[in-house]
Enzyme design. Structure first.
Site, PDB file in Angstrom:
ATOM      1  N   CYS A   2       3.510  -3.991  -1.942  1.00  0.00           N
ATOM      2  CA  CYS A   2       2.888  -5.111  -2.774  1.00  0.00           C
ATOM      3  C   CYS A   2       3.358  -5.034  -4.356  1.00  0.00           C
ATOM      4  CB  CYS A   2       1.355  -4.933  -2.406  1.00  0.00           C
ATOM      5  SG  CYS A   2       0.717  -5.274  -0.799  1.00  0.00           S
ATOM      6  N   ARG A  27       9.297  -5.285  -3.483  1.00  0.00           N
ATOM      7  CA  ARG A  27       8.174  -4.238  -2.958  1.00  0.00           C
ATOM      8  C   ARG A  27       7.424  -4.979  -1.889  1.00  0.00           C
ATOM      9  NH1 ARG A  27       6.421  -0.989  -7.112  1.00  0.00           N
ATOM     10  NH2 ARG A  27       4.345  -0.684  -6.234  1.00  0.00           N
ATOM     11  N   TRP A  75       3.137  -6.696   1.151  1.00  0.00           N
ATOM     12  CA  TRP A  75       3.683  -5.944   2.193  1.00  0.00           C
ATOM     13  C   TRP A  75       2.592  -5.451   2.944  1.00  0.00           C
ATOM     14  CZ3 TRP A  75       3.367  -1.239   4.514  1.00  0.00           C
ATOM     15  CH2 TRP A  75       4.427  -1.085   5.332  1.00  0.00           C
ATOM     16  N   ASN A 101      -2.827  -3.722  -4.669  1.00  0.00           N
ATOM     17  CA  ASN A 101      -1.737  -2.927  -3.942  1.00  0.00           C
ATOM     18  C   ASN A 101      -2.420  -1.479  -3.555  1.00  0.00           C
ATOM     19  OD1 ASN A 101       0.547  -1.704  -3.205  1.00  0.00           O
ATOM     20  ND2 ASN A 101       0.972  -0.992  -5.328  1.00  0.00           N
ATOM     21  N   GLY A 102      -2.361  -1.294  -2.122  1.00  0.00           N
ATOM     22  CA  GLY A 102      -2.928   0.287  -1.832  1.00  0.00           C
ATOM     23  C   GLY A 102      -3.442  -0.175  -0.558  1.00  0.00           C
ATOM     24  N   GLU A 491      22.395   9.700   6.397  1.00  0.00           N
ATOM     25  CA  GLU A 491      22.188   8.415   5.421  1.00  0.00           C
ATOM     26  C   GLU A 491      23.012   7.130   5.879  1.00  0.00           C
ATOM     27  OE1 GLU A 491      20.344   7.832   3.288  1.00  0.00           O
ATOM     28  OE2 GLU A 491      21.188   6.496   1.661  1.00  0.00           O
ATOM     29  N   LYS A 495      21.310   3.514   6.331  1.00  0.00           N
ATOM     30  CA  LYS A 495      21.779   2.453   5.766  1.00  0.00           C
ATOM     31  C   LYS A 495      22.058   1.511   6.839  1.00  0.00           C
ATOM     32  CE  LYS A 495      20.603   3.074   2.582  1.00  0.00           C
ATOM     33  NZ  LYS A 495      20.079   4.046   2.115  1.00  0.00           N
ATOM     34  N   GLU A 498      18.743  -0.013   8.591  1.00  0.00           N
ATOM     35  CA  GLU A 498      17.748  -0.739   8.068  1.00  0.00           C
ATOM     36  C   GLU A 498      18.243  -2.064   7.387  1.00  0.00           C
ATOM     37  OE1 GLU A 498      16.544   1.125   4.319  1.00  0.00           O
ATOM     38  OE2 GLU A 498      18.392   1.988   3.859  1.00  0.00           O
ATOM     39  N   HIS A 514      25.219  18.133  22.794  1.00  0.00           N
ATOM     40  CA  HIS A 514      23.576  18.471  23.485  1.00  0.00           C
ATOM     41  C   HIS A 514      22.958  17.172  23.959  1.00  0.00           C
ATOM     42  CE1 HIS A 514      24.748  22.494  22.658  1.00  0.00           C
ATOM     43  NE2 HIS A 514      25.124  22.390  21.347  1.00  0.00           N
ATOM     44  N   LYS A 613      10.570  -1.577  -1.146  1.00  0.00           N
ATOM     45  CA  LYS A 613      11.069  -0.668  -1.763  1.00  0.00           C
ATOM     46  C   LYS A 613      10.101   0.808  -1.995  1.00  0.00           C
ATOM     47  CE  LYS A 613      14.741   0.793  -4.262  1.00  0.00           C
ATOM     48  NZ  LYS A 613      15.628   1.245  -3.530  1.00  0.00           N
TER      49      LYS A 613
HETATM   50  C1  F6R Z   1      16.201   3.821   2.491  1.00  0.00           C
HETATM   51  C2  F6R Z   1      15.110   4.013   1.496  1.00  0.00           C
HETATM   52  C3  F6R Z   1      14.015   4.736   1.804  1.00  0.00           C
HETATM   53  C4  F6R Z   1      13.381   5.452   0.504  1.00  0.00           C
HETATM   54  C5  F6R Z   1      11.958   6.313   0.844  1.00  0.00           C
HETATM   55  C6  F6R Z   1      11.499   7.255  -0.491  1.00  0.00           C
HETATM   56  O1  F6R Z   1      17.309   3.115   1.954  1.00  0.00           O
HETATM   57  O2  F6R Z   1      15.075   3.507   0.287  1.00  0.00           O
HETATM   58  O3  F6R Z   1      14.198   5.622   2.879  1.00  0.00           O
HETATM   59  O4  F6R Z   1      14.554   6.236   0.151  1.00  0.00           O
HETATM   60  O5  F6R Z   1      11.044   5.089   0.889  1.00  0.00           O
HETATM   61  O6  F6R Z   1      11.424   6.395  -1.360  1.00  0.00           O
HETATM   62  P1  F6R Z   1      11.507   7.121  -2.736  1.00  0.00           P
HETATM   63  O7  F6R Z   1      12.830   7.637  -3.013  1.00  0.00           O
HETATM   64  O8  F6R Z   1      11.054   5.858  -3.654  1.00  0.00           O
HETATM   65  O9  F6R Z   1      10.466   8.357  -2.762  1.00  0.00           O
END
Ligand code: F6R
Length: 618
Positions: A2, A27, A75, A101-102, A491, A495, A498, A514, A613
């Protein structure tokens, strides 16, 4: 999670709000809305399901005048994304308008109480409960005199609330004010001349002013055109701490790239240079991390390090674990912050807890920090967003200085986090003799040239694009790596899933036998990160095992590798580097590959479905 924006001054608020919401759209992008007011007329609310663009279309031919306004991009947590659940919310009798937001954790109980008092709810959000609670407290709890004092209304209402909030409030009783309140969800106030801007982060503000005030938990700000009154929930006056934000507009624009994600991938040579600037001294072969001076001795003598983080930052944490154990010989554990905070972990008084977070606002990581602090650990932050909550909760820390990361999929923050962890582990290792001078100097040299090597990989983007084309239509994939390259496999898989919605699993290569090996057939791409290191021969065998079962192997290899080239279906070469630094190079082709695949599949890479984000809810 949000986005919130507000404006009070003499300009047309709607233009500032819409522009601000577009900057905050990373966000959340389920629905958007604004409320516009001026001192004379009543407020107008416009809101709809969808993106900020839909809201902009909605208000195009409507009355969008007003010099006071609040806006929100959502969000969804409570209640599906639709027009009704979109913010702003207005109280039943029209006294209050709110954006939030929250999460209000006791909203069900509050709602029941309000329903018994005759309140009727249109949607399912906790925010609608909160706005009506404000009105109920105002009408039923307070004396006529108290109602005239905005901070009393806010304080008395928020006393009943459990949970996290960043709030902007408008009230018909105070038509020339915006009230902001914060607990657990970020709010920043931009200070202009005769005007104030309020937002979830500084990105909507810097176009107008670089002077900002970061609100602390429990702060309440009463904001008019001409001044700001700051106090906390205990009614103690707070002195506004005006700081200067140091990024500019260019850094938050796409700069000619189609997407923020691609821009941020390409920024990595620069962002890593910025992370190292003033810290990695190539000439004298030293590392200076000023943010750690006050805890450096404790770090050098630590018996145990615990790294807490979520998502991509957690993957960086695993690289950190390997670095600290190898360079400094300190036992290191990596924890999902969400598990750590709820499982009664053992935290000793002098343990070092390192919290890694791009945003510095992730709710679980922040809660893990508070828990570790309470248990007496020395808590250090590695964060990107300056002034965010985690750096303010920790005793020491290192900013990653990657610049604003706007693409929802984290890229440059990941490499900046690893760069910081590398410098930390190196300097601790040198001090506690885990590394000798020569080993340390060699690492300085290698780290120094990482940006150039990333540039070389970026030049090969066409080859990576062509390989991406071959696998863009698959439904499943596996990523394999060993040692330092295992977190890179995790990672790479994250990527891909997502942003392209292709199912992807990251695994330590030897674990494949396994279980996951059962998935392998001629349709399954197996992406193996296999640069030359001490387990190279082992991973070559793992590739053979995949090929024996007809899997399609895409291997990321060290330049000039002919062995894997002769077995794999496709190879992507990266320059030779010390194997402890290999994550910084090998992740780049994986980022590009997921970007290309997602765009080829027509996915919205900067705003993937269901994601946001900054995850400020647990
Ligand atoms: C993946 C991604 C998320 C963040 C996670 C933690 O691309 O961006 O997995 O890494 O939400 O976010 P931060 O680093 O802001 O605590």
């Amino acid at each position: 999670m949000c986005g919130i924006v507000g404006f009070i001054g003499n300009r047309k608020a709607s233009e500032i709000l819409i522009k601000g919401l577009k900057r905050l759209e990373y966000r959340g992008y389920d629905s958007a809305g604004i409320a516009l007011c001026d001192n004379k007329s009543s407020c107008r609310i416009y809101k709809c399901k969808g993106k900020v663009q839909d809201l902009e279309d909605l208000i195009r031919n409507k009355d969008s005048e007003g010099t006071i306004g609040i806006g929100h991009t959502r969000w969804a947590t409570h209640g599906e994304p639709n027009d009704t659940n979109a913010h702003p919310h207005m109280s039943m009798n029209g006294k209050f308008i709110l954006i939030h937001n929250g999460i209000i954790e006791n909203y069900a109980k509050l709602k029941k109480g309000l329903e018994e008092e005759g309140y009727v709810f249109k949607g399912e959000t906790d925010t609608e409960v909160l706005v009506n609670l404000f009105e109920y407290v105002y009408l039923k709890h307070l004396t006529g005199e108290e109602r005239h004092i905005p901070e009393v209304v806010v304080r008395e209402t928020l006393k009943m609330v459990e949970g996290a909030y960043g709030l902007l409030i408008l009230c018909t009783e105070y038509p020339d004010l915006i009230i902001a309140a914060r607990k657990g969800s970020p709010l920043v106030i931009g200070v202009g001349t005769g005007e104030y801007f309020i937002a979830s982060d500084a990105t909507p503000i810097i176009e107008y002013t670089n002077s900002v005030i970061y609100l602390n938990d429990d702060d309440i700000a009463i904001i008019s055109k001409t001044g700001l009154n700051l106090m906390n929930l205990k009614n103690i006056k707070q002195k506004p701490n005006i700081q200067q934000v140091d990024f500019n507009l260019d850094e938050i624009e796409k700069g000619g790239f189609d997407h923020y994600m691609l821009k941020e991938i390409y920024e990595q040579p620069r962002s890593i240079r910025d992370t190292c600037r003033g810290r990695l001294d190539f000439k004298s072969k030293y590392v200076h991390l000023g943010g750690l001076y006050n805890v450096f001795d404790e770090l050098v003598n630590a018996k145990r390090i615990i790294i807490v983080a979520c998502g991509t930052s957690w993957h960086a944490g695993i690289v950190g674990e390997y670095l600290f154990e190898e360079f400094a010989r300190i036992p290191t554990e990596v924890e999902y912050a969400s598990e750590f905070r709820y499982r009664n972990p053992i935290i000793n008084k002098n343990d070092i807890v390192i919290a890694i977070s791009q945003s510095g606002e992730t709710a679980d990581t922040l809660a893990a920090v508070k828990l570790a602090k309470k248990a007496g650990a020395i808590v250090i932050g590695i964060c990107n967003v300056v002034g965010s909550s985690i750096p303010r909760e920790t005793v020491a820390g290192v900013y990653t200085h990657a610049g604003p990361e706007i693409g929802v999929a984290s890229t440059k923050a990941f490499t900046a986090q690893i760069t910081v962890l590398t410098m930390m582990a190196m300097s601790v290792g040198l001090a506690n003799k885990g590394l000798n001078r020569e080993e340390f100097s060699q690492l300085v040299d290698e780290l120094y040239i990482i940006p150039e090597k990333i540039e070389e990989i970026l030049e090969k983007s066409e080859c990576i694009r062509e390989i991406s084309e071959k696998i863009k239509d698959v439904s499943n994939s596996i990523y394999l790596g060993r040692g330092y390259l295992y977190p890179v496999a995790l990672e790479g898989a994250l990527k891909l899933k997502e942003i392209s919605y292709i199912h992807a699993e990251g695994y330590p290569a030897a674990e494949m036998k396994h279980g996951p090996i059962a998935l392998i057939d001629e349709k399954l791409p197996v992406i193996v990160i296999a640069t030359k290191d001490n387990s190279y021969d082992k991973i070559v065998s793992n590739i053979q095992e995949v090929k024996a079962r007809k899997g399609v192997v895409i291997a990321v290899v060290t330049e000039g590798d002919t062995t894997i080239k002769s077995i794999a279906d496709y190879v992507i070469e990266v320059p030779k580097i010390d194997f402890a630094l290999a994550p910084l190079l090998t992740v780049i082709p994986l980022q590009l590959m997921s970007y290309y695949i997602a765009t080829m599949r027509g996915c919205d890479v900067d705003q993937p479905r269901n994601l946001a984000k900054s995850v400020t809810v647990e």
